[in-house]
Motif scaffolding. Structure first.
Motif, PDB file in Angstrom:
ATOM      1  N   MET A   1       0.916  -1.222  -0.108  1.00 39.98           N
ATOM      2  CA  MET A   1       0.186  -0.078  -0.072  1.00 39.98           C
ATOM      3  C   MET A   1       0.758   1.317   0.167  1.00 39.98           C
ATOM      4  N   PHE A   2       2.402   0.981   0.181  1.00 38.89           N
ATOM      5  CA  PHE A   2       3.006   2.204   0.050  1.00 38.89           C
ATOM      6  C   PHE A   2       2.858   2.879  -1.319  1.00 38.89           C
ATOM      7  N   ALA A   3       2.344   2.126  -2.273  1.00 39.15           N
ATOM      8  CA  ALA A   3       2.300   2.519  -3.674  1.00 39.15           C
ATOM      9  C   ALA A   3       1.392   3.514  -3.831  1.00 39.15           C
ATOM     10  N   PHE A   4       0.326   3.105  -2.973  1.00 39.27           N
ATOM     11  CA  PHE A   4      -1.071   4.191  -3.288  1.00 39.27           C
ATOM     12  C   PHE A   4      -0.884   5.618  -3.637  1.00 39.27           C
ATOM     13  N   PRO A   5      -0.322   6.409  -2.241  1.00 34.10           N
ATOM     14  CA  PRO A   5      -0.147   7.727  -2.670  1.00 34.10           C
ATOM     15  C   PRO A   5       0.649   8.202  -3.810  1.00 34.10           C
ATOM     16  N   SER A   6       1.716   7.175  -4.050  1.00 30.64           N
ATOM     17  CA  SER A   6       2.629   7.287  -5.212  1.00 30.64           C
ATOM     18  C   SER A   6       1.860   7.505  -6.570  1.00 30.64           C
ATOM     19  N   ILE A   7       0.898   6.662  -6.605  1.00 30.76           N
ATOM     20  CA  ILE A   7      -0.005   6.250  -7.827  1.00 30.76           C
ATOM     21  C   ILE A   7      -0.501   7.373  -8.235  1.00 30.76           C
ATOM     22  N   ALA A   8      -1.146   8.083  -7.091  1.00 32.26           N
ATOM     23  CA  ALA A   8      -1.965   9.506  -7.046  1.00 32.26           C
ATOM     24  C   ALA A   8      -0.969  10.530  -7.770  1.00 32.26           C
ATOM     25  N   GLY A   9      -0.061  10.566  -6.913  1.00 34.84           N
ATOM     26  CA  GLY A   9       0.937  11.396  -7.062  1.00 34.84           C
ATOM     27  C   GLY A   9       1.524  11.488  -8.643  1.00 34.84           C
ATOM     28  N   LEU A  10       1.973  10.499  -9.262  1.00 34.95           N
ATOM     29  CA  LEU A  10       2.461  10.138 -10.496  1.00 34.95           C
ATOM     30  C   LEU A  10       1.368  10.572 -11.620  1.00 34.95           C
ATOM     31  N   ILE A  11       0.205  10.157 -11.466  1.00 32.02           N
ATOM     32  CA  ILE A  11      -0.827  10.628 -12.364  1.00 32.02           C
ATOM     33  C   ILE A  11      -1.113  12.047 -12.405  1.00 32.02           C
ATOM     34  N   LEU A  12      -1.198  12.702 -11.190  1.00 32.64           N
ATOM     35  CA  LEU A  12      -1.455  13.907 -11.348  1.00 32.64           C
ATOM     36  C   LEU A  12      -0.163  14.835 -11.789  1.00 32.64           C
ATOM     37  N   MET A  13       1.114  14.369 -11.368  1.00 29.91           N
ATOM     38  CA  MET A  13       2.680  15.133 -11.805  1.00 29.91           C
ATOM     39  C   MET A  13       2.600  14.955 -13.290  1.00 29.91           C
ATOM     40  N   LEU A  14       2.333  14.003 -13.991  1.00 27.41           N
ATOM     41  CA  LEU A  14       2.534  13.746 -15.446  1.00 27.41           C
ATOM     42  C   LEU A  14       1.396  14.527 -16.191  1.00 27.41           C
ATOM     43  N   LEU A  15       0.262  14.551 -15.672  1.00 29.91           N
ATOM     44  CA  LEU A  15      -0.889  15.180 -16.054  1.00 29.91           C
ATOM     45  C   LEU A  15      -0.510  16.718 -16.298  1.00 29.91           C
ATOM     46  N   LEU A  16      -0.202  17.452 -14.910  1.00 30.31           N
ATOM     47  CA  LEU A  16      -0.078  18.699 -14.752  1.00 30.31           C
ATOM     48  C   LEU A  16       1.223  19.011 -15.706  1.00 30.31           C
ATOM     49  N   SER A  17       2.260  18.362 -15.659  1.00 27.31           N
ATOM     50  CA  SER A  17       3.618  18.846 -16.441  1.00 27.31           C
ATOM     51  C   SER A  17       3.481  18.580 -17.740  1.00 27.31           C
ATOM     52  N   SER A  18       2.964  17.604 -18.287  1.00 21.89           N
ATOM     53  CA  SER A  18       2.610  17.581 -19.865  1.00 21.89           C
ATOM     54  C   SER A  18       1.870  18.566 -20.257  1.00 21.89           C
ATOM     55  N   THR A  19       0.885  18.954 -19.782  1.00 19.29           N
ATOM     56  CA  THR A  19      -0.169  20.139 -19.915  1.00 19.29           C
ATOM     57  C   THR A  19       0.476  21.197 -20.045  1.00 19.29           C
ATOM     58  N   GLY A  20       1.338  21.439 -18.532  1.00 17.50           N
ATOM     59  CA  GLY A  20       1.881  22.813 -18.683  1.00 17.50           C
ATOM     60  C   GLY A  20       2.877  23.029 -19.647  1.00 17.50           C
ATOM     61  N   ASP A  21       3.666  22.259 -20.086  1.00 17.22           N
ATOM     62  CA  ASP A  21       4.533  22.212 -21.213  1.00 17.22           C
ATOM     63  C   ASP A  21       4.002  22.807 -22.510  1.00 17.22           C
ATOM     64  N   ARG A  22       2.857  22.054 -22.614  1.00 12.62           N
ATOM     65  CA  ARG A  22       2.197  22.540 -24.007  1.00 12.62           C
ATOM     66  C   ARG A  22       1.694  23.945 -23.939  1.00 12.62           C
ATOM     67  N   LEU A  23       1.295  24.344 -22.873  1.00  9.47           N
ATOM     68  CA  LEU A  23       0.551  25.868 -22.566  1.00  9.47           C
ATOM     69  C   LEU A  23       1.793  26.492 -22.379  1.00  9.47           C
ATOM     70  N   THR A  24       2.973  26.194 -22.000  1.00  8.82           N
ATOM     71  CA  THR A  24       4.094  27.247 -22.056  1.00  8.82           C
ATOM     72  C   THR A  24       4.490  27.280 -23.525  1.00  8.82           C
ATOM     73  N   SER A  25       4.686  26.376 -24.161  1.00 14.46           N
ATOM     74  CA  SER A  25       5.020  26.676 -25.529  1.00 14.46           C
ATOM     75  C   SER A  25       4.023  27.360 -26.130  1.00 14.46           C
ATOM     76  N   ARG A  26       2.837  27.613 -25.968  1.00 11.96           N
ATOM     77  CA  ARG A  26       1.710  28.258 -26.706  1.00 11.96           C
ATOM     78  C   ARG A  26       1.557  29.525 -26.067  1.00 11.96           C
ATOM     79  N   GLY A  27       2.438  30.121 -24.988  1.00 10.97           N
ATOM     80  CA  GLY A  27       2.471  31.572 -24.532  1.00 10.97           C
ATOM     81  C   GLY A  27       2.159  31.729 -23.079  1.00 10.97           C
ATOM     82  N   ALA A  28       1.604  30.667 -22.451  1.00 10.78           N
ATOM     83  CA  ALA A  28       1.135  30.744 -21.092  1.00 10.78           C
ATOM     84  C   ALA A  28       2.481  31.327 -20.164  1.00 10.78           C
ATOM     85  N   THR A  29       2.247  31.896 -19.108  1.00 10.85           N
ATOM     86  CA  THR A  29       3.429  32.403 -18.437  1.00 10.85           C
ATOM     87  C   THR A  29       3.921  31.317 -17.578  1.00 10.85           C
ATOM     88  N   SER A  30       5.312  31.460 -17.224  1.00 14.49           N
ATOM     89  CA  SER A  30       5.856  30.439 -16.504  1.00 14.49           C
ATOM     90  C   SER A  30       5.278  30.564 -14.767  1.00 14.49           C
TER      91      SER A  30
END
Length: 417
Positions: A251-280
């Motif tokens: 069960m040590f993995a449970f918090p990490s699964i939630a963190g990994l999903i949100l981390m990859l989602l936010l970071s990949s979306t953020g990179d796309r938005l930054t490339s399109r002009g969103a501020t850092s």
């Protein structure tokens, strides 16, 4: 190249997490209290913090290839003293050696990965590296728990030592540095890519910016909770909530699964938005700070929860929101400094971040020893550190602005030139 560094960071976090996995059988064999285990966890982060300050110096005297290989071999060596002679003193010494060797590895790994990615697209590789902590808890921690239950805690340490050596055998013939960032030694030996190196500035110009200071305080509070999870979460699940040792390790993995999903989602979306002009500031400051605010609001209810499954859900969701913004903050710090100073800047930033890891595990151990029940102690610790993280997230929302501070530092380059 990024995949090699992700694998490296998985091993890195596996070495960190192994103490949490073996904490209960180790405590039973050596007669250790919760405060003593917490002290060991905190002393690891003491030398981890010290080691981080050497990142810039290491980048100046050797290449990234050899720096990371030697550090990993030191990690493997640090696993073995407890296998040979188990005692509280040896445990402290081996974990402190591990911390000293792991301290420079985070900044150097990020520098190596960022060398293959332009500034606007560093959120996702940063998330992959930060997500390696989650991968370690999702895949490595349950495997280590099974090894511990089947063959004993010493076998878990031996496994991590062997894995580190195998990684070096793959890394040394495979790695090459990318075009966007080079350490000074890599630049001298291979020649800097055009435009990859801007003039250096005095370090104080970087470290006194409001972005650096406020983000440093935020990641210190985040890392305190990360360190508590690494050191204490399996014990909380086992001793506090009544799950079996194998269940707690899995069960040590449970918090990490939630963190990994949100981390990859936010970071990949953020990179796309930054490339399109969103501020850092929007993508790499406001979004992760709001995530920390959500996490603190969730964790504050943990002491009032008596249902084990609900407590696990609260920890998992709270940790997920907390950890998801960490790579975005790291990317914002790499953005404000000249490229040739990336390793040194991240070294100081991550070394100061380690202070949170120094404080969190030991304070948690003291809280657990003083509490009426272990469950109440662990829940109170998560609640208290969640509130601290909220305070620093508010500070980051007020003070941090990477674009502004990058311009301030570039102006310092011009005035010095």
């Amino acid at each position: 190249m990024t995949s090699l560094l992700v694998l490296l960071t998985v091993i890195n976090w596996g070495d960190k997490a192994v103490l949490g996995i073996i904490a209960q059988p180790l405590s039973n064999e050596l007669g250790l209290t919760a405060s003593q285990i917490g002290l060991v966890g905190s002393l690891f982060f003491l030398t981890f913090t010290i080691g981080g300050f050497f990142s810039g110096a290491i980048a100046r005297v050797t290449t990234l290839r050899w720096a990371l290989a030697v550090l990993v071999l030191l990690w493997s060596a640090a696993m073995l003293p407890m296998v040979i002679t188990a005692s509280f003193a040896v445990l402290i010494a081996s974990r402190m050696l591990l911390g000293l060797a792991e301290g420079p590895s985070g900044p150097l790994s990020h520098t190596a990965a960022f060398s293959w990615h332009p500034p606007a697209k560093r959120g996702l590789p940063g998330a992959l590296l930060a997500g390696s902590a989650s991968l370690a808890k999702i895949a490595v921690a349950p495997a280590l728990a099974l090894v511990t239950v089947t063959w004993g805690w010493r076998a878990a340490l031996v496994c991590m030592a062997v894995v580190g050596i195998l990684w070096c055998l793959v890394w040394l013939p495979s790695w090459s540095v990318g075009p966007y960032i080079r350490s000074e030694k890599d630049s001298n030996s291979a020649g800097a890519a055009a435009g990859a190196d801007a003039p250096a500035v005095p370090w104080i110009h970087i470290f006194r910016t409001r972005t650096f200071i406020s983000c440093m305080m935020l990641v210190m509070s985040i890392y305190a909770l990360v360190a508590i999870v690494l050191t204490w979460l399996p014990s909380y699940f086992e001793v506090g909530l009544g799950y079996s040792r194998l269940q707690a390790g899995s069960m040590f993995a449970f918090p990490s699964i939630a963190g990994l999903i949100l981390m990859l989602l936010l970071s990949s979306t953020g990179d796309r938005l930054t490339s399109r002009g969103a501020t850092s500031r929007l993508i790499r400051i406001i979004v992760p700070s709001i995530g920390v605010l959500i996490s603190g609001a969730i964790l504050v209810f943990l002491p009032s929860v008596s249902t084990p499954a609900l407590a696990v859900a609260i920890i998992s969701i709270g940790y997920g929101f907390l950890a998801s913004g960490y790579p975005l903050v790291i990317a914002s710090i790499s953005e404000i400094c000249p490229p040739r100073q990336t390793a040194g800047t991240l070294g100081v930033f991550m070394a100061m971040m380690g202070i949170g890891g120094l404080i969190g595990p030991y304070i948690t151990g003291r809280i657990v020893d003083a509490a009426a029940t272990p469950a109440a102690g662990y829940a109170t610790a998560f609640q208290a550190f969640g509130v601290v993280a909220v305070v620093f997230a508010v500070g980051t929302l007020i003070f941090a602005d990477p674009e502004r501070d990058r311009a301030v530092i570039r102006n310092a380059v011009g005035s010095n030139g």
